[in-house]
Design a protein around this motif. Structure first.
Motif, PDB file in Angstrom:
ATOM      1  N   TYR A  47      27.610  28.691  39.150  1.00 49.04           N
ATOM      2  CA  TYR A  47      27.656  30.126  39.402  1.00 49.04           C
ATOM      3  C   TYR A  47      28.953  30.673  38.839  1.00 49.04           C
ATOM      4  O   TYR A  47      29.860  29.926  38.480  1.00 49.04           O
ATOM      5  CB  TYR A  47      27.562  30.406  40.908  1.00 49.04           C
ATOM      6  N   ARG A  48      29.028  32.000  38.771  1.00 48.35           N
ATOM      7  CA  ARG A  48      30.254  32.682  38.343  1.00 48.35           C
ATOM      8  C   ARG A  48      30.496  33.877  39.262  1.00 48.35           C
ATOM      9  O   ARG A  48      29.554  34.399  39.850  1.00 48.35           O
ATOM     10  CB  ARG A  48      30.118  33.201  36.902  1.00 48.35           C
ATOM     11  N   TYR A  49      31.751  34.279  39.353  1.00 46.00           N
ATOM     12  CA  TYR A  49      32.051  35.525  40.057  1.00 46.00           C
ATOM     13  C   TYR A  49      33.232  36.206  39.405  1.00 46.00           C
ATOM     14  O   TYR A  49      33.986  35.611  38.647  1.00 46.00           O
ATOM     15  CB  TYR A  49      32.262  35.281  41.555  1.00 46.00           C
ATOM     16  N   TRP A  50      33.343  37.500  39.677  1.00 48.94           N
ATOM     17  CA  TRP A  50      34.472  38.288  39.201  1.00 48.94           C
ATOM     18  C   TRP A  50      34.687  39.431  40.171  1.00 48.94           C
ATOM     19  O   TRP A  50      33.820  39.766  40.972  1.00 48.94           O
ATOM     20  CB  TRP A  50      34.273  38.749  37.778  1.00 48.94           C
ATOM     21  N   VAL A  51      35.897  40.001  40.127  1.00 49.16           N
ATOM     22  CA  VAL A  51      36.294  41.060  41.054  1.00 49.16           C
ATOM     23  C   VAL A  51      36.927  42.197  40.259  1.00 49.16           C
ATOM     24  O   VAL A  51      37.732  41.951  39.358  1.00 49.16           O
ATOM     25  CB  VAL A  51      37.307  40.520  42.096  1.00 49.16           C
ATOM     26  N   ARG A  52      36.566  43.431  40.610  1.00 49.13           N
ATOM     27  CA  ARG A  52      37.212  44.614  40.055  1.00 49.13           C
ATOM     28  C   ARG A  52      37.971  45.312  41.180  1.00 49.13           C
ATOM     29  O   ARG A  52      37.396  45.578  42.233  1.00 49.13           O
ATOM     30  CB  ARG A  52      36.193  45.594  39.474  1.00 49.13           C
ATOM     31  N   ALA A  53      39.244  45.616  40.953  1.00 46.48           N
ATOM     32  CA  ALA A  53      40.032  46.403  41.898  1.00 46.48           C
ATOM     33  C   ALA A  53      39.913  47.861  41.486  1.00 46.48           C
ATOM     34  O   ALA A  53      40.090  48.194  40.314  1.00 46.48           O
ATOM     35  CB  ALA A  53      41.495  45.966  41.855  1.00 46.48           C
ATOM     36  N   LEU A  54      39.593  48.723  42.437  1.00 49.61           N
ATOM     37  CA  LEU A  54      39.424  50.149  42.172  1.00 49.61           C
ATOM     38  C   LEU A  54      40.578  50.905  42.817  1.00 49.61           C
ATOM     39  O   LEU A  54      40.876  50.710  43.999  1.00 49.61           O
ATOM     40  CB  LEU A  54      38.082  50.613  42.724  1.00 49.61           C
ATOM     41  N   PHE A  55      41.210  51.801  42.035  1.00 44.17           N
ATOM     42  CA  PHE A  55      42.374  52.550  42.490  1.00 44.17           C
ATOM     43  C   PHE A  55      42.011  54.016  42.711  1.00 44.17           C
ATOM     44  O   PHE A  55      41.048  54.522  42.134  1.00 44.17           O
ATOM     45  CB  PHE A  55      43.506  52.417  41.470  1.00 44.17           C
ATOM     46  N   SER A  56      42.795  54.706  43.532  1.00 48.16           N
ATOM     47  CA  SER A  56      42.495  56.097  43.890  1.00 48.16           C
ATOM     48  C   SER A  56      42.560  57.040  42.695  1.00 48.16           C
ATOM     49  O   SER A  56      41.936  58.099  42.717  1.00 48.16           O
ATOM     50  CB  SER A  56      43.438  56.585  44.997  1.00 48.16           C
ATOM     51  N   ASP A  57      43.268  56.677  41.635  1.00 50.13           N
ATOM     52  CA  ASP A  57      43.350  57.557  40.458  1.00 50.13           C
ATOM     53  C   ASP A  57      42.181  57.361  39.493  1.00 50.13           C
ATOM     54  O   ASP A  57      42.153  57.930  38.409  1.00 50.13           O
ATOM     55  CB  ASP A  57      44.677  57.359  39.725  1.00 50.13           C
ATOM     56  N   GLY A  58      41.200  56.540  39.890  1.00 49.61           N
ATOM     57  CA  GLY A  58      40.024  56.317  39.070  1.00 49.61           C
ATOM     58  C   GLY A  58      40.138  55.146  38.107  1.00 49.61           C
ATOM     59  O   GLY A  58      39.169  54.804  37.434  1.00 49.61           O
ATOM     60  N   THR A  59      41.300  54.505  38.050  1.00 51.92           N
ATOM     61  CA  THR A  59      41.455  53.346  37.177  1.00 51.92           C
ATOM     62  C   THR A  59      41.002  52.087  37.905  1.00 51.92           C
ATOM     63  O   THR A  59      40.761  52.104  39.113  1.00 51.92           O
ATOM     64  CB  THR A  59      42.925  53.183  36.714  1.00 51.92           C
ATOM     65  N   GLU A  60      40.883  51.026  37.158  1.00 52.63           N
ATOM     66  CA  GLU A  60      40.499  49.754  37.747  1.00 52.63           C
ATOM     67  C   GLU A  60      41.171  48.612  37.018  1.00 52.63           C
ATOM     68  O   GLU A  60      41.640  48.763  35.897  1.00 52.63           O
ATOM     69  CB  GLU A  60      38.981  49.571  37.707  1.00 52.63           C
ATOM     70  N   ALA A  61      41.231  47.483  37.700  1.00 52.54           N
ATOM     71  CA  ALA A  61      41.715  46.230  37.114  1.00 52.54           C
ATOM     72  C   ALA A  61      40.648  45.199  37.432  1.00 52.54           C
ATOM     73  O   ALA A  61      39.945  45.329  38.428  1.00 52.54           O
ATOM     74  CB  ALA A  61      43.056  45.822  37.730  1.00 52.54           C
ATOM     75  N   ARG A  62      40.513  44.201  36.597  1.00 50.98           N
ATOM     76  CA  ARG A  62      39.478  43.216  36.856  1.00 50.98           C
ATOM     77  C   ARG A  62      39.974  41.809  36.615  1.00 50.98           C
ATOM     78  O   ARG A  62      40.954  41.595  35.911  1.00 50.98           O
ATOM     79  CB  ARG A  62      38.244  43.497  36.030  1.00 50.98           C
ATOM     80  N   SER A  63      39.256  40.893  37.178  1.00 47.22           N
ATOM     81  CA  SER A  63      39.550  39.477  36.981  1.00 47.22           C
ATOM     82  C   SER A  63      38.755  38.985  35.789  1.00 47.22           C
ATOM     83  O   SER A  63      37.865  39.683  35.283  1.00 47.22           O
ATOM     84  CB  SER A  63      39.155  38.673  38.218  1.00 47.22           C
ATOM     85  N   GLU A  64      39.029  37.772  35.399  1.00 48.17           N
ATOM     86  CA  GLU A  64      38.163  37.080  34.456  1.00 48.17           C
ATOM     87  C   GLU A  64      36.998  36.517  35.265  1.00 48.17           C
ATOM     88  O   GLU A  64      37.055  36.468  36.494  1.00 48.17           O
ATOM     89  CB  GLU A  64      38.922  35.952  33.776  1.00 48.17           C
ATOM     90  N   PHE A  65      35.946  36.098  34.583  1.00 47.15           N
ATOM     91  CA  PHE A  65      34.873  35.391  35.271  1.00 47.15           C
ATOM     92  C   PHE A  65      35.368  34.007  35.632  1.00 47.15           C
ATOM     93  O   PHE A  65      36.087  33.376  34.873  1.00 47.15           O
ATOM     94  CB  PHE A  65      33.642  35.235  34.356  1.00 47.15           C
ATOM     95  N   ARG A  66      34.983  33.545  36.803  1.00 50.22           N
ATOM     96  CA  ARG A  66      35.337  32.200  37.220  1.00 50.22           C
ATOM     97  C   ARG A  66      34.047  31.415  37.468  1.00 50.22           C
ATOM     98  O   ARG A  66      33.168  31.875  38.166  1.00 50.22           O
ATOM     99  CB  ARG A  66      36.179  32.220  38.477  1.00 50.22           C
ATOM    100  N   ARG A  67      33.986  30.227  36.867  1.00 50.96           N
ATOM    101  CA  ARG A  67      32.831  29.336  37.058  1.00 50.96           C
ATOM    102  C   ARG A  67      33.095  28.377  38.203  1.00 50.96           C
ATOM    103  O   ARG A  67      34.227  27.925  38.371  1.00 50.96           O
ATOM    104  CB  ARG A  67      32.588  28.493  35.794  1.00 50.96           C
ATOM    105  N   PHE A  68      32.055  28.079  38.954  1.00 54.74           N
ATOM    106  CA  PHE A  68      32.156  27.069  40.015  1.00 54.74           C
ATOM    107  C   PHE A  68      30.772  26.515  40.290  1.00 54.74           C
ATOM    108  O   PHE A  68      29.767  27.088  39.883  1.00 54.74           O
ATOM    109  CB  PHE A  68      32.767  27.679  41.298  1.00 54.74           C
ATOM    110  N   ARG A  69      30.715  25.397  40.967  1.00 57.27           N
ATOM    111  CA  ARG A  69      29.454  24.787  41.384  1.00 57.27           C
ATOM    112  C   ARG A  69      29.441  24.694  42.899  1.00 57.27           C
ATOM    113  O   ARG A  69      30.481  24.609  43.538  1.00 57.27           O
ATOM    114  CB  ARG A  69      29.322  23.365  40.806  1.00 57.27           C
ATOM    115  N   ILE A  70      28.240  24.692  43.440  1.00 57.02           N
ATOM    116  CA  ILE A  70      28.098  24.475  44.875  1.00 57.02           C
ATOM    117  C   ILE A  70      28.088  22.963  45.103  1.00 57.02           C
ATOM    118  O   ILE A  70      27.316  22.239  44.461  1.00 57.02           O
ATOM    119  CB  ILE A  70      26.795  25.104  45.416  1.00 57.02           C
TER     120      ILE A  70
END
Length: 117
Positions: free
Chosen positions: A91-114
């Motif tokens: 599986y993969r996951y990623w996160v986006r941080a959302l800021f009050s001024d409408g901008t965002e920052a994001r992570s890279e995709f991260r792979r992992f297994r269960i």
């Protein structure tokens, strides 16, 4: 006839991207580790991005199909048990941080297994 010489500074972004006002913010993922094994129930953890108001989190299967998406104000998210995650599957996951001024920052995709029980 004139000429232009361009130097690429160490630490400059790849691909010739121009960055103004410093480097773009990036969300740092904590767990699961990239390429590592995660146990069920699945807990995703990332570092807080300064000034972020909330985070958009997405989990995808190995083919890139979205399985789960959620919005949270926290830096920890437990993926509900109703989401079908298979032992040994990637599986993969990623996160986006959302800021009050409408901008965002994001992570890279991260792979992992269960992890298999």
């Amino acid at each position: 006839v004139g000429g232009v010489t361009v130097w690429r500074q160490a630490g400059a972004p790849p691909g010739g991207d121009i960055v103004r006002d410093g480097p773009a913010a990036v969300v740092q993922l904590v767990t699961p580790l990239d390429g590592g094994a995660a146990t069920l129930p699945l807990r995703l953890v990332w570092a807080a991005a300064t000034g972020a108001r909330r985070y958009q989190v997405e989990t995808l299967d190995g083919a890139g199909t979205a399985l789960f998406a959620a919005m949270t104000g926290d830096t920890v998210l437990d993926v509900p048990a109703r989401i079908p995650l298979t032992a040994g599957a990637e599986y993969r996951y990623w996160v986006r941080a959302l800021f009050s001024d409408g901008t965002e920052a994001r992570s890279e995709f991260r792979r992992f297994r269960i992890a298999t029980p």
